[in-house]
Design an enzyme around this catalytic site. Sequence first.
Site, short mmCIF file in Angstrom:
data_model
loop_
_atom_site.label_atom_id
_atom_site.label_comp_id
_atom_site.label_asym_id
_atom_site.label_seq_id
_atom_site.Cartn_x
_atom_site.Cartn_y
_atom_site.Cartn_z
N LYS A 179 0.91 -1.12 -0.13
CA LYS A 179 -0.01 0.13 -0.01
C LYS A 179 0.97 1.36 0.01
O LYS A 179 1.32 1.59 0.92
CB LYS A 179 -0.97 -0.08 1.25
N GLU A 254 9.18 2.04 11.03
CA GLU A 254 10.21 2.91 10.98
C GLU A 254 9.59 4.46 10.90
O GLU A 254 8.61 4.64 9.87
CB GLU A 254 10.95 2.70 9.67
N CYS A 288 13.12 11.63 7.17
CA CYS A 288 12.98 11.14 8.55
C CYS A 288 14.38 11.20 9.31
O CYS A 288 14.17 11.40 10.67
CB CYS A 288 12.23 9.72 8.84
N GLU A 386 8.95 16.99 14.68
CA GLU A 386 9.55 16.67 13.41
C GLU A 386 8.99 17.59 12.70
O GLU A 386 7.70 17.75 12.45
CB GLU A 386 9.56 15.35 13.03
#
Length: 479
Positions: A179, A254, A288, A386
């Site tokens: 996906k 992750e 990331c 973040e």
Amino acid sequence: MAAPTQVRTAHYIGGTFTEPDAASGSAERLDVVNPATEQVIASVPVGTDADADAAVRAAAAAFPAWAATPLAERVAAVGRINDGLRARAEELAATITAEVGTPISFAKAVQVTNPVGITAGVLDEIAHGALDPVEVGNSTIVREPIGVVAAITPWNFPLQQMVAKVTPALAAGCTVVLKPSEVAPLTAGLLAAIIDEAGLPAGVFNLVHGTGPVVGEALAAHPLVDMVSFTGSTRAGRRVAAVGAETVKRVSLELGGKSASVVLDDADLVRAVKITVANCFMNNGQACSALTRLLVPADRHDEAVAAAVAAAAKYQPGDPTQDTTRIGPSVTAAQRDRVIDYIRKGVDEGATLAHGGPDPVEGTGFYVRPTVFGGVREDMTIAQEEIFGPVLAVLPYTDEADAIRIANGTQYGLAAGVFGGDAERAYAVAGKLRAGQVDVNGARFNTKAPFGGFKQSGNGREFGRYGLEEFTEVKSIQR
């Protein structure tokens, strides 16, 4: 720039590209927007629970035969996939630039090259016995494929994150339902075409487009899915873990990061700052593992900020299709606005805006001004959350212990960097950082080394032997 004409935009289920129609009640489509031109370049079907179920059942039906296929044949099939990635490298890079806004030079050098290296690394580990039985006393320890894997991937490194899950899972003997992100699905269509051309049995690999709350949720909850491998935000990862726990499936995550670059007092400051800025701004700041916090000795803070501003000035937003462009747009208007909101929050909380800022970039495209903040306190929002954009926060520290404390002082632990004149000292500091991957003095990225995070940056590892082992169960047979 239009999307390449050969990109497939259909689901791929049971060995067939499938376009829903109005009669099925699922003819809704999602537009794919080029973030540099703001133009719709393609559309993909919006997958449903039924599409997810069909893909999972196809994968479950194909699993026994694929798991029983000799390892050498599975390795050869994955090798053909990697050959396809190499053969279509230019098209893949152009597609990533079109749907993500990644500068074409970075797309070619990293976004396509890394996946080829990741797959080659997995096959090399298998050749060196990664899946071979091990004798322990009177036991034979074997690794078997875990089963049906649902791979849910992000938009920022679309090919890399798909390949990091799909090729080791297939080599291990698993079947896969992919996906991809609905924001950047065209690269997935190319990958599906490459896998189709590699001649895998029907159902071994499947692709369902759609949104996380619908298709992603359906895959995470499906009782026939044995493992979910997810890359994305920490918030979404928590949801995947919670849903997956209902059926006690393995969940590998992750997630986000707020990585620190620790510049020790004996480091080459200018070099360290240049490397940190380049890392922070790579892929338009949408990574990331990006080094978004620059930790420097307090008495060299102003010097570090000046060096960061000088480095950042070389990153002028531009057309990502041009080889000379170093930084392109945010992937969507919503992402651009999110980054700008963080920049405003940094100003409001008292950080010193040294470069860039929240003012819009004139013209078409979802651009953000590359930004540098000085005088950042560790409790500020821009030092804790973040941002996922080209925003660097410079934080002063008092001594080495303080630097380590600040570096470890977030909920994240994905990556970090350490710079120092004494390599052994820098290595020792790296060992004290709570992060899954630490670069010393700008060491290059290694696609064979394990990649993954501590704390709320996730669990599990990708790449190389450790990534391959994620897709296996361990069995001991006593004699």
